[in-house]
Every structure is written in C-alpha cells, then in structure tokens.
Write an enzyme that holds these catalytic residues in place. Structure first.
Site, short mmCIF file in Angstrom:
data_model
loop_
_atom_site.label_atom_id
_atom_site.label_comp_id
_atom_site.label_asym_id
_atom_site.label_seq_id
_atom_site.Cartn_x
_atom_site.Cartn_y
_atom_site.Cartn_z
N LYS A 53 -78.01 -12.11 -0.47
CA LYS A 53 -78.07 -11.58 0.90
C LYS A 53 -79.33 -10.76 1.19
O LYS A 53 -80.42 -11.32 1.39
CB LYS A 53 -76.78 -10.79 1.19
N ASP A 98 -70.86 -7.03 -9.11
CA ASP A 98 -71.30 -8.04 -8.15
C ASP A 98 -71.68 -7.30 -6.87
O ASP A 98 -70.82 -6.95 -6.06
CB ASP A 98 -70.17 -9.05 -7.88
N TYR A 153 -64.16 -11.69 -4.28
CA TYR A 153 -64.77 -13.02 -4.16
C TYR A 153 -66.17 -12.95 -4.77
O TYR A 153 -66.93 -12.02 -4.47
CB TYR A 153 -64.87 -13.44 -2.69
#
Ligand code: KE4
Length: 429
Positions: free
Chosen positions: A268, A240, A145
């Site tokens: 994050k 990623d 994702y």
C-alpha cells in the site's frame, strides 16, 4: 437519487468478461446491495465516478493514498521515470534508494526485499520463517487477513468475511494443515498452541492493529506478550503492516507500540498508489533469502522503477513532513468523536473503533475486540448506512469489516460534512 446509468452499463459489460465484474471481490459491492461505482478520476480527497458523481473518498485505494489522490509530487516523479523506461528486469539505483530509505526509517527492518503485493510479501515472509526455523506450523488470528496465499486463507478477514466464505475452495487440506488459528487479543489462546505444539511453530503472523475485521486495536500488553512468547519458544514474530506501515507513523505499529518484530511486511503506502509489497527484518533471517540462501522468492516486476519512483516520493514526503501524521490523526479523532456524539444524541447503539487515521463504525452494541465480536455486527444496518453515505457523497468501505482511511488531503470541512451525513442517517433510524 444519484445517476448511476454509466456505472450500471459498465457493470454489465464487466460481468460478461470478469468474474463478478471485478478484479477484487470487495469492489463488487455485494455486501451493500449497491451498484458498484466505476471511478473515472480522482484528486486529493475526492473521486469522481463514470456518471460524474463526486465523493469524498474514505477508501483511498484501501490505504496507499495517505497523501490523497494524484499528489503532484508523486505524479511528477512517475512521469520523470516513464521518460527513462517502465521496467528493465535488471537492478536499478531506485531499488537501492527505496531499500536504503525503508531501512533508515524502520531500523529493525535491517534488509528488505520488494515484491508486488501485500499477499506476496506475507506469503514470502511466512515461507522465510519456516525456512529459518525449520518448523512447519504457523499461527494466525481469526479475522486477520494477510492476502490470499493458500496457507493464510484460514478464517481470514477482509473480503473473506465480507463474502461470507467459511473457507476457500481450491485450497488443499495439506496447505492449511499447519496453519493454527488463535483469538485476537487472547494471549492464552496463543499460549495453548505453543504448549500443544512445542518446538513446531515457525511464526506468529499478525496485523499489529487489525484492519480486516474492521479496525480492532490490540489490548494493552497483547503485542508485548506475543513478542515474549515467540522469543521464549524460538518462533518468529511477523508484523503484517500492509495497512499500518507508514500510516500510524513513520515506524508504523511496531514503533507506536514499541515492539520489535523479527520480520515485517509492507504494501500500500510504500507504493504511492502503484502495485508494491515488501518484506524485511532481521539481517540474519533475511540472509537465507535467494540468491543468498535456500528460501526462494522472485518476481518479474519486483522493484519496478515506476513503482519505486512513486513509493520513494511518498515515503520521503512522510519523512520530511511529520506534521502530516498530526493532521491525519487529528482528523481521524475528529471523525470518531463526532460519530460517537451523534450516536449518543440519537440513542443509536454503535461502536466506533479507531486509531490515528483508521476508523470503523460497527453496528454492534458490544465492544468489538476480536473476530467473534466483530461478527455480531448488523451487516444489514451497515448496508443501509453505506447506501445513505454513498447517496450523500461519501465513499466509505462497501463492507462492515474494513476501515475508513483519512488522508492528508482531507479537510476539517470534509470531516464535518461527513459527520452531518452520518447524523442524517442516525436521524432516519
Ligand atoms: P494485497 O495482496 O491486496 O496487496 O495485500 C494483502 C493484504 C495483506 N495484509 C493486510 C493487513 C491487508 O490489509 C491486505 C489487503 N487489504 C485489503 C483491504 N483490507 C485489500 C483490498 C482488496 O482485497 O481489494
């Protein structure tokens, strides 16, 4: 039974004015048939919901809170910046400091651009790869994702698997026509695509350690083979690292596995709890990002000073206190070893995947090494496990296809208490 009256009332209010009553689907708890807990406050390893229930938190806002909730040093830095203003829409020294800090901590990230989410970071990095190579096709892996930009919502992980969405409505075929998918940990599935589309593939984008089909580690040599294939075919390798960046160590997965990607994305942790994302990498590639070159990307709140103050503070703590990684990695290992031993003792067939402070308990008796094997997991059993843990005071991911996050605020006592709750669940089976 825990009181949930106030969360129930808030859920009803929320559902009247918000789709599903949430601002992100996984928070709806649909996959675990529980009342979503509305959180009122948090400190350290603990969160407290609207009914006053206390939980040991293993979600940690899905990764940003590596130091735990509301670390005083981050709060102070945010307060200090707030006295001077929230946003200017103009450059600030803080943005420069953040970029200097990130590029010093991650040397292969030679220049970096701040954005406001992981989605924006990966969307921009893929656009840049296409712009730099002049090629249109991209390769992603089933179950990974990378946020919700159109071209990446193909067999995506995280909330897409959790909600059981085969493919996303509203994404025109044209947006995904150039998105090719391969099987994670299967280098031959990548080789075949390069053979089928010679000279057409702009990049391979991957989570170097998958966290969105549950935690799935790269098999030995997989990342190195990816690197070699991309180099051989003139495609860019994009890591990623929105989850793994600054979590697996200060240099993230790239440092841990000794692989130099061409571009890397973050989110994050670099925001310390505030909305932030970033993409960066080789200077020659980043040199065509607007205003230097023809790859456009912009953002009203990109590099927002309050978010920079939070992120810089968190990154400096991680830089100056490397023992934090020793602690969270040891706690993660303690958790995994304890779960495996409890399962062995009770004869329960589960698989525990993890690395450092990231762990997933799969209700699955085969090894989980990719999307297809992750999908074999018993999500009903996971749902029962989730409810037991919630009732026991542990807040874990409301989905089989996510990770447990341990922070520096967790203690051995917290882990051992959680292990006793897990043993209690296994004993009920
Ligand atoms: P955001 O746009 O949600 O900041 O980041 C998207 C993203 C990109 N790349 C990776 C590897 C990610 O894990 C994410 C987002 N992670 C999920 C949790 N697995 C966010 C939680 C949610 O969607 O509510």
């Amino acid at each position: 039974m825990m009181k949930t009256e106030n969360s129930k009332k808030l859920k009803e209010r929320a559902e009247r004015v918000m789709p599903g009553g949430v601002n992100s689907p996984v928070r709806a708890f649909n996959a675990v048939n529980e009342i979503p807990r509305f959180i009122e406050k948090a400190k350290g390893a603990y969160i407290y919901d609207a009914d006053g229930n206390k939980y040991t938190d293993y979600v940690g806002s899905w990764g940003p809170l590596i130091l735990g909730h509301n670390d005083g040093r981050i709060v102070e830095a945010v307060k200090k910046q707030l006295e001077k203003g929230m946003s200017y829409g103009a450059s600030t020294e803080l943005e420069v400091e953040m970029a200097e800090l990130m590029t010093s901590l991650v040397p292969w990230c030679e220049t970096v651009r701040m954005v406001n989410s992981g989605t924006e970071a990966v969307m921009s990095a893929v656009r840049l790869a296409r712009g730099f190579t002049g090629r249109d096709k991209i390769i992603k892996f089933d179950g990974c994702y990378h946020g919700h930009s159109d071209m990446l919502l193909v067999k995506a992980g995280s909330g897409v698997i959790t909600q059981g969405i085969p493919s996303c409505l509203g994404v025109p075929k044209g947006c995904t026509a150039d998105t090719l998918t391969a099987r994670y940990n299967d280098i031959s599935s990548v080789q075949r695509l390069f053979d089928e589309f010679p000279g057409e593939i702009a990049c391979v984008v991957t989570e170097p350690v998958a966290g969105n089909m549950g935690v799935v580690l790269p098999k030995d040599g997989f990342l190195k083979q990816l690197r070699e294939l991309c180099t051989k075919h003139g495609a860019l390798l994009i890591f990623d690292e929105v989850i793994t960046g600054f979590r697996l160590g200060i240099g993230g997965a790239a440092e841990k596995f000794g692989i130099r990607p061409d571009l890397v994305t973050y989110g994050k942790i670099i925001g310390g709890g505030m909305p932030v994302g970033a993409y960066g990498g080789r200077k020659d590639i980043m040199s065509i990002v607007s205003p230097l070159g023809g790859v456009y990307q912009a953002g009203t709140l990109s590099g927002n000073p309050v978010a920079m103050a939070a992120g810089i503070t968190q990154l400096k703590i991680l830089r100056d206190e490397p023992q934090i990684y020793d602690k969270i990695n040891a706690l993660g290992e303690r958790l995994r070893a304890g779960i495996r031993s409890a399962a062995d003792k009770s004869g329960i067939n589960i698989k525990v995947n993890g690395i450092g402070s990231l762990t997933t308990v799969f209700f699955n008796d085969t090894g989980v090494s990719d999307y297809d094997t992750a999908l074999l997991s018993d999500t009903g059993a996971y749902s029962a496990y989730f409810s037991h843990m919630l009732e026991s005071g542990d807040y874990i991911a409301p989905s089989q296809f996510e990770a447990m996050f341990v922070s520096a605020a967790h203690s051995e006592r917290d882990i051992d208490d959680t292990l006793s709750h897990i043993e209690g669940f296994f004993a009920k089976l």
